[in-house]
Enzyme design. Structure first.
Site, PDB file in Angstrom:
ATOM      1  CG  HIS A 169      -4.920  -3.115   3.550  1.00 45.09           C
ATOM      2  ND1 HIS A 169      -5.289  -1.585   3.059  1.00 45.09           N
ATOM      3  CD2 HIS A 169      -6.193  -3.722   3.478  1.00 45.09           C
ATOM      4  CE1 HIS A 169      -6.540  -1.425   3.138  1.00 45.09           C
ATOM      5  NE2 HIS A 169      -7.078  -2.306   3.391  1.00 45.09           N
ATOM      6  CB  CYS A 198      -0.668   0.174   1.071  1.00 45.44           C
ATOM      7  SG  CYS A 198      -2.561   0.577   1.071  1.00 45.44           S
TER       8      CYS A 198
END
Lengths: 245, 455
Positions: free
Chosen positions: A191, A93
């Site tokens: 994520h 991320c």
């Protein structure tokens, strides 16, 4: 065997399960008789040269990301060199974005990355939020996860993506690809519990880390029943409701 | 353009729709009238709110807003007829539905979703605003914490006349304090955490980005903080909780100190987070002019808000239900459970509907580990049961102790079966799982449905 892990900015970039990913690496190493030795590398800490087998950098909210970006630039050289020498790297991320050359935010400010991955990111006006499923044909596997990012990441020509988007947005919502890999470095927007429900990627990182430490070993498969079930549910979610424009 | 209907007529029509929805067996129907009214005439909500002779107050926070608002309602009830959205319907539609139902109310007391705060306060124009805390919560729905904080700043700036009651212990929320308002906080280092939790969010100075130094960290990043670089620190407290005693699962007590005096408050609810909720409710009530003794008595009478900490008798066993919905809240539920003697059997329900957050990653940010030592059997349930099972497996719970039972009803029965007669079964559900479990228990006649109670 001790696998030496360098966890970058655990105090700042820790949103959603980054420690879960580390816990998975540790448990899966232990199951094969290896030990994880995790070193936190924070602000102004030097990057050890040649003694880290696997780097990890997680995601944060914009504010935290900005705080670490300047510090990371000072670490660019040793990190790039480590990857050239075969160290494994997983960047998730916000951390993924920082491994690129630059991040252009909504206000037009450019944040420098470290240029470890051949890509750059531009803030978009719509967040790309939802379940994702990737086909990683280079590994013969799939990755299931969740994405939540405003940045659109654009890979350089010839750069290797992590996977082809089966469902979800991916790097920019348009290219049909997600993530990036270079040598043993992997960057992704997926994520959260990426490794728990995609244990093959954890094992691949461990194998690369072991190789860096001088041990060529094909890791014995584990039972992974819960992992397979969680992967299947997550993949089904992506198919039924993954984000699209 | 369609000429506007008279308000009374609109109101009657949409109330009828709510009744029909319930009669048709479509659940609570608590927000349907409000949704209809909003569609029909968004301005009608403003008009309905203006009819309340004493105006309204709004309560918001990431965690504890339902309980805090319910505590405030309990304190205020002997003094004033309150319109209160007590079933947790806290978006514009839920507020509208409550306004429609409460025809003879004098004061509106509304729990408001933190993301919906600007929209709701723009319409309600509340005379007082109680703001508790901001934690990371459902980033897939609300966006990043900073975005919610910016919305709150805008909402507050848009209400220059409103009385602001804020928690000084949250750096973001405390910075909203302004003259004439009230700041509350906790002052008892004995109940502080040894270190900041993983789920702490506002750890860095909101002015300069330097990590705060904490003289005491109580719940997540809530505490007595100070920036060593620029000096930004917890504001002066007007209402304080001191000498906190936590009595396991049986309750908590503390000394409430304010300009009005000092009193000992005994709560039937456990946990430090409920001390925060009580402190917020007390500060709001005091700001509205309720005498200190009445504040103390109201808090003492309060038992539980819907699904937050409920004990339900089911035949010869009991259920203890604690809602979990984000890392900070789940940490407090865990901490409270462990202080009360960690359960041997737990049913944990993880759903991923929009109201739960579609992204279940947050469970990895929860410190569930203190539960592991005493846990003999985990029944993982809900739409993401396998994910939850993985969280505990990688947390260190032996896989042989984990059962995956995706159906909530089957999981409840399995949990009851594992609980000896006379024993208590711990349920930790996410929001929609909590609603579904309550419905199942209600269907068996053990508890009344919330819409029956709220009617």
């Amino acid at each position: 065997m001790k696998i030496r892990v360098g966890h970058l900015y655990p105090d700042y970039l820790n949103i959603y399960a980054d420690r879960g990913n580390i816990a998975v690496l540790a448990a899966r190493a232990r199951a094969r008789g290896h030990e994880l030795d995790v070193l936190a590398i924070g602000m102004r800490d030097p990057v050890p040269i040649g003694t880290v087998d696997l780097f990890y950098v997680g995601g944060g909210q914009d504010r935290e990301q900005e705080l670490v970006a300047h510090d990371l630039v000072a670490k660019a050289e040793p990190l790039r060199e480590a990857v050239e020498r075969g160290a494994a790297f997983l960047a998730v991320c916000g951390g993924y974005q920082l491994l690129g050359r630059s991040y252009l935010d909504g206000a037009g400010n450019e944040l420098s990355g470290i240029g470890l991955l051949p890509l750059h990111t531009v803030a978009g006006d719509r967040r790309m939020i939802g379940d994702v499923l990737l086909d990683c044909d280079w590994a013969g596997e799939t990755l299931a996860g969740f994405e939540n990012h405003a940045g659109r990441t654009i890979l350089d020509a010839g750069a290797e993506p992590l996977g082809r988007v089966v469902a979800g947005f991916g790097n920019d919502g348009a290219s049909g690809y997600e993530g990036c890999r270079y040598r043993q470095a992997y960057g992704t927007y997926l994520h959260g519990p990426l490794l728990p429900r995609n244990p093959w990627l954890a094992d691949r990182l461990l194998e690369a880390a072991l190789a860096h430490a001088g041990v060529e070993e094909r890791l014995e498969p584990l039972a992974d029943e819960l992992e397979r079930e969680a992967h299947a549910v997550s993949a089904a979610r992506a198919r039924s409701r993954g984000g699209r424009y | 353009m369609r000429p506007p209907l008279p308000l009374a007529l609109e109101a009657a029509a949409v109330r009828a729709a709510g009744t029909l929805s319930r009669l048709a067996g479509r659940g609570g129907g608590t927000t349907l009238p409000g949704k209809l009214l909003w569609k029909l005439d968004p301005g009608a909500i403003d008009a309905l709110a203006r009819r309340l002779p004493q105006g309204s107050v709004a309560v918001s926070a990431t965690n504890g807003k339902t309980t805090t608002a319910a505590m405030a309602a309990e304190i205020l009830r002997p003094h004033v007829r309150v319109a209160h959205n007590d079933s947790g319907a806290n978006l514009v539609s839920g507020v509208a539905s409550t306004l429609l139902r409460a025809r003879d109310a004098e004061l509106g007391l509304f729990e408001v979703d933190e993301g919906a705060l600007p929209e709701v306060t723009r319409r309600l124009r509340p005379k007082a605003l109680l703001l508790g805390n901001l934690f990371r919560d459902q980033l897939d729905r609300y966006g990043e914490l900073e975005i919610v904080a910016a919305r709150w700043r805008a909402a507050v700036a848009d209400l220059p006349e409103a009385l602001l009651v804020v928690s000084g212990d949250d750096p973001q929320v405390g910075s909203l304090a302004r003259a004439g308002g009230c700041v509350f906080g906790l002052d008892d280092p004995r109940v502080a955490r040894p270190s900041l939790q993983h789920a702490a969010d506002s750890k860095y100075c909101i002015r300069c980005g330097t990590p705060y130094l904490y003289a005491a960290a109580y719940v997540g990043h809530l505490g007595d903080y100070r920036c060593p670089n620029c000096g930004h620190a917890r504001p002066m407290l007007d209402v304080v909780a001191r000498d906190v005693e936590l009595h396991g699962l049986d309750g908590a007590s503390f000394t409430l100190t304010a300009a009005e005096g000092e009193t000992r408050v005994a709560l039937a609810l456990p946990g430090l987070y409920n001390v925060y909720n009580a402190l917020g409710a007390a500060s709001l009530a005091l700001a509205l002019g309720v005498p200190l003794e009445d504040v103390r008595d109201g808090l003492g009478r309060f038992s539980a808000a819907f699904g937050r900490f409920e004990r339900i008798t089911v035949g010869d066993r009991r259920l203890l239900m604690l809602l979990i919905k984000n890392p900070a809240g789940a940490n407090e539920a865990t901490r409270t459970l462990v202080e009360g003697g960690a359960p041997a059997v737990a049913v944990i329900a993880l759903n991923d509907a929009i109201a739960d957050g579609r992204d279940v990653s947050w469970i990895w940010d929860v410190d569930f580990e203190p539960l592991l030592a005493g846990l003999d059997r985990l029944v993982a349930t809900g739409t993401r049961a396998a994910e939850l099972a993985l969280r505990f497996a990688y947390g260190g719970l032996d896989r042989g102790r984990i059962e995956i039972v995706p159906s909530l009803e089957a999981a409840l029965d399995r949990g009851l079966e594992l609980t000896p007669p006379g024993g208590e079964l711990t349920l930790l559900p996410t929001y929609t799982a909590m609603l579904a479990l309550r419905r199942i228990v209600a269907g068996r006649g053990y508890v009344t449905n919330y819409w029956e109670r709220a009617a």
